[in-house]
Scaffold this motif. Structure first.
Motif, PDB file in Angstrom:
ATOM      1  N   GLY A 130       0.819  -1.207   0.000  1.00 48.38           N
ATOM      2  CA  GLY A 130       0.000   0.000   0.000  1.00 48.38           C
ATOM      3  C   GLY A 130       0.855   1.260   0.000  1.00 48.38           C
ATOM      4  N   LEU A 131       1.913   1.241   0.791  1.00 52.15           N
ATOM      5  CA  LEU A 131       2.812   2.397   0.842  1.00 52.15           C
ATOM      6  C   LEU A 131       3.549   2.571  -0.485  1.00 52.15           C
ATOM      7  CD1 LEU A 131       4.091   4.693   2.396  1.00 52.15           C
ATOM      8  CD2 LEU A 131       5.704   3.062   3.409  1.00 52.15           C
TER       9      LEU A 131
ATOM     10  N   ALA B 145       2.542   1.648  -3.430  1.00 54.88           N
ATOM     11  CA  ALA B 145       1.588   2.140  -4.423  1.00 54.88           C
ATOM     12  C   ALA B 145       1.324   3.625  -4.248  1.00 54.88           C
ATOM     13  CB  ALA B 145       0.279   1.349  -4.315  1.00 54.88           C
ATOM     14  N   SER B 146       1.181   4.066  -2.995  1.00 60.36           N
ATOM     15  CA  SER B 146       0.901   5.485  -2.750  1.00 60.36           C
ATOM     16  C   SER B 146       2.076   6.362  -3.179  1.00 60.36           C
ATOM     17  CB  SER B 146       0.588   5.708  -1.265  1.00 60.36           C
ATOM     18  OG  SER B 146       1.735   5.514  -0.461  1.00 60.36           O
ATOM     19  N   LEU B 147       3.294   5.862  -2.999  1.00 57.87           N
ATOM     20  CA  LEU B 147       4.480   6.620  -3.418  1.00 57.87           C
ATOM     21  C   LEU B 147       4.623   6.650  -4.936  1.00 57.87           C
ATOM     22  CD1 LEU B 147       7.092   5.314  -0.796  1.00 57.87           C
ATOM     23  CD2 LEU B 147       5.985   7.556  -0.844  1.00 57.87           C
ATOM     24  N   SER B 148       4.067   5.641  -5.612  1.00 60.85           N
ATOM     25  CA  SER B 148       4.198   5.524  -7.069  1.00 60.85           C
ATOM     26  C   SER B 148       3.118   6.287  -7.823  1.00 60.85           C
ATOM     27  CB  SER B 148       4.137   4.044  -7.489  1.00 60.85           C
ATOM     28  OG  SER B 148       5.108   3.275  -6.821  1.00 60.85           O
ATOM     29  N   ALA B 149       1.984   6.537  -7.163  1.00 58.31           N
ATOM     30  CA  ALA B 149       0.798   7.062  -7.844  1.00 58.31           C
ATOM     31  C   ALA B 149       1.080   8.304  -8.693  1.00 58.31           C
ATOM     32  CB  ALA B 149      -0.301   7.349  -6.818  1.00 58.31           C
ATOM     33  N   ALA B 150       1.787   9.254  -8.131  1.00 56.92           N
ATOM     34  CA  ALA B 150       2.034  10.518  -8.838  1.00 56.92           C
ATOM     35  C   ALA B 150       3.020  10.364  -9.991  1.00 56.92           C
ATOM     36  CB  ALA B 150       2.547  11.570  -7.856  1.00 56.92           C
ATOM     37  N   LEU B 151       3.723   9.228 -10.052  1.00 56.98           N
ATOM     38  CA  LEU B 151       4.759   9.026 -11.063  1.00 56.98           C
ATOM     39  C   LEU B 151       4.270   8.199 -12.252  1.00 56.98           C
ATOM     40  CD1 LEU B 151       7.692   8.206  -8.612  1.00 56.98           C
ATOM     41  CD2 LEU B 151       7.166  10.404  -9.691  1.00 56.98           C
ATOM     42  N   LEU B 152       3.060   7.664 -12.165  1.00 60.78           N
ATOM     43  CA  LEU B 152       2.536   6.821 -13.235  1.00 60.78           C
ATOM     44  C   LEU B 152       2.052   7.657 -14.418  1.00 60.78           C
ATOM     45  CD1 LEU B 152       0.539   4.203 -11.134  1.00 60.78           C
ATOM     46  CD2 LEU B 152       2.726   3.860 -12.294  1.00 60.78           C
ATOM     47  N   THR B 153       2.369   7.201 -15.613  1.00 63.65           N
ATOM     48  CA  THR B 153       1.954   7.881 -16.843  1.00 63.65           C
ATOM     49  C   THR B 153       0.741   7.180 -17.451  1.00 63.65           C
ATOM     50  OG1 THR B 153       3.364   6.502 -18.244  1.00 63.65           O
ATOM     51  CG2 THR B 153       4.362   8.486 -17.267  1.00 63.65           C
ATOM     52  N   GLU B 154       0.228   7.740 -18.515  1.00 65.38           N
ATOM     53  CA  GLU B 154      -0.883   7.112 -19.229  1.00 65.38           C
ATOM     54  C   GLU B 154      -0.472   5.739 -19.750  1.00 65.38           C
ATOM     55  OE1 GLU B 154      -4.684   6.612 -20.586  1.00 65.38           O
ATOM     56  OE2 GLU B 154      -3.895   8.241 -19.333  1.00 65.38           O
TER      57      GLU B 154
ATOM     58  N   TYR C 261      -6.896   0.974   0.803  1.00 64.74           N
ATOM     59  CA  TYR C 261      -7.594  -0.113   0.113  1.00 64.74           C
ATOM     60  C   TYR C 261      -6.714  -1.353  -0.002  1.00 64.74           C
ATOM     61  CZ  TYR C 261     -10.305  -2.582  -3.442  1.00 64.74           C
ATOM     62  OH  TYR C 261     -11.029  -3.532  -4.117  1.00 64.74           O
ATOM     63  N   MET C 262      -5.452  -1.160  -0.334  1.00 64.90           N
ATOM     64  CA  MET C 262      -4.560  -2.301  -0.527  1.00 64.90           C
ATOM     65  C   MET C 262      -4.278  -3.004   0.787  1.00 64.90           C
ATOM     66  SD  MET C 262      -2.013  -0.906  -3.490  1.00 64.90           S
ATOM     67  CE  MET C 262      -1.217  -2.494  -3.695  1.00 64.90           C
ATOM     68  N   LYS C 263      -4.169  -2.247   1.868  1.00 63.75           N
ATOM     69  CA  LYS C 263      -3.895  -2.841   3.179  1.00 63.75           C
ATOM     70  C   LYS C 263      -5.128  -3.540   3.743  1.00 63.75           C
ATOM     71  CE  LYS C 263      -3.474  -0.140   6.762  1.00 63.75           C
ATOM     72  NZ  LYS C 263      -2.936   0.848   7.735  1.00 63.75           N
ATOM     73  N   GLU C 264      -6.286  -2.905   3.615  1.00 59.66           N
ATOM     74  CA  GLU C 264      -7.485  -3.402   4.289  1.00 59.66           C
ATOM     75  C   GLU C 264      -8.319  -4.355   3.433  1.00 59.66           C
ATOM     76  OE1 GLU C 264      -9.604   0.007   5.670  1.00 59.66           O
ATOM     77  OE2 GLU C 264      -7.877   0.804   6.762  1.00 59.66           O
ATOM     78  N   VAL C 265      -8.173  -4.270   2.102  1.00 63.31           N
ATOM     79  CA  VAL C 265      -8.993  -5.109   1.221  1.00 63.31           C
ATOM     80  C   VAL C 265      -8.141  -6.097   0.417  1.00 63.31           C
ATOM     81  CG1 VAL C 265     -10.663  -5.136  -0.678  1.00 63.31           C
ATOM     82  CG2 VAL C 265     -10.738  -3.305   1.037  1.00 63.31           C
TER      83      VAL C 265
END
Length: 215
Positions: free
Chosen positions: A89-90, A92-101, A199-203
């Motif tokens: 989860g962590l 993914a959260s650190l990667s979110a802003a770096l993902l492109t289309e 979501y990733m941690k809890e689900v």
């Protein structure tokens, strides 16, 4: 550029593959001589690979017996699942802003491929495509130490699932898991880092899913 693999790395990958496809079974001694002969290498890289796998928790070095495949208890599995959920989860959260289309389209492709693999009961492909889905965002995560720790924890669940019985029930659960990938992709697209981490941690890595894990 092709990454150079040492003899130890080749042996390591070979043993991991043997664990993954069920040829090396929990509580069984690893035959160092057989591995050495099969790969046509000396015992030294074999021993080095076994020591590394032991340090990562996949093997256990038992006195007077040698290296054996470690079997997780349900409690150990739940604890590890919780840790993986926090780390993934962590990451993914650190990667979110770096993902492109392009990254988003790659994840969409893997989601569709996972559906196809499940519906055609190609479970080996399912595992490959699911790993590829997660690799998209992990590949851009700026904290490589975090990713390495996550991957090390995930190795404890290397062995692929046994789908020999109740296939329809297994397919239903795997399709539900893939729907979670869709939700994750929506959260990536919306840039909701906090929601994604939660979501990733809890689900997605909820410890109640341990019944699907081969122990």
């Amino acid at each position: 550029m092709t990454e150079y693999l040492s003899l130890k790395d080749h042996v390591y990958n070979y043993i991991v593959e043997q664990i993954n496809n069920g040829k090396l079974i929990a509580n069984r001694k690893v035959n160092e001589v057989a591995i050495s002969e099969n790969l046509k290498v000396s015992r030294t890289p074999v021993r080095e690979a076994l020591i590394q796998l032991s340090s990562e928790g996949l093997l256990e070095n038992v006195p007077r017996k040698g290296f054996v495949i470690k079997k997780l208890t349900k409690e150990e599995a739940k604890e590890t699942y919780f840790i993986i959920g926090v780390l993934d989860g962590l990451a993914a959260s650190l990667s979110a802003a770096l993902l492109t289309e392009k990254h988003m389209k790659e994840m969409e492709f893997y989601i569709q491929s996972i559906d196809l693999a499940i519906n055609t009961e190609n479970f080996q492909m399912y595992h490959k495509m699911q790993e590829a889905f997660h690799d998209v965002y992990l590949s851009v995560c700026p904290n490589r130490s975090l990713v390495n720790l996550l991957l090390k924890s995930q190795k404890k669940f290397l062995k692929t699932f046994d789908h020999s019985g109740q296939k329809e029930e297994v397919k239903k659960k795997l399709l539900e898991t893939n729907n979670e990938h869709r939700k994750m992709l929506d959260l990536f697209k919306s840039g909701d880092s906090a929601g994604l981490e939660s979501y990733m941690k809890e689900v997605h890595w909820n410890t109640d899913k341990i019944e699907l894990v081969p122990l």
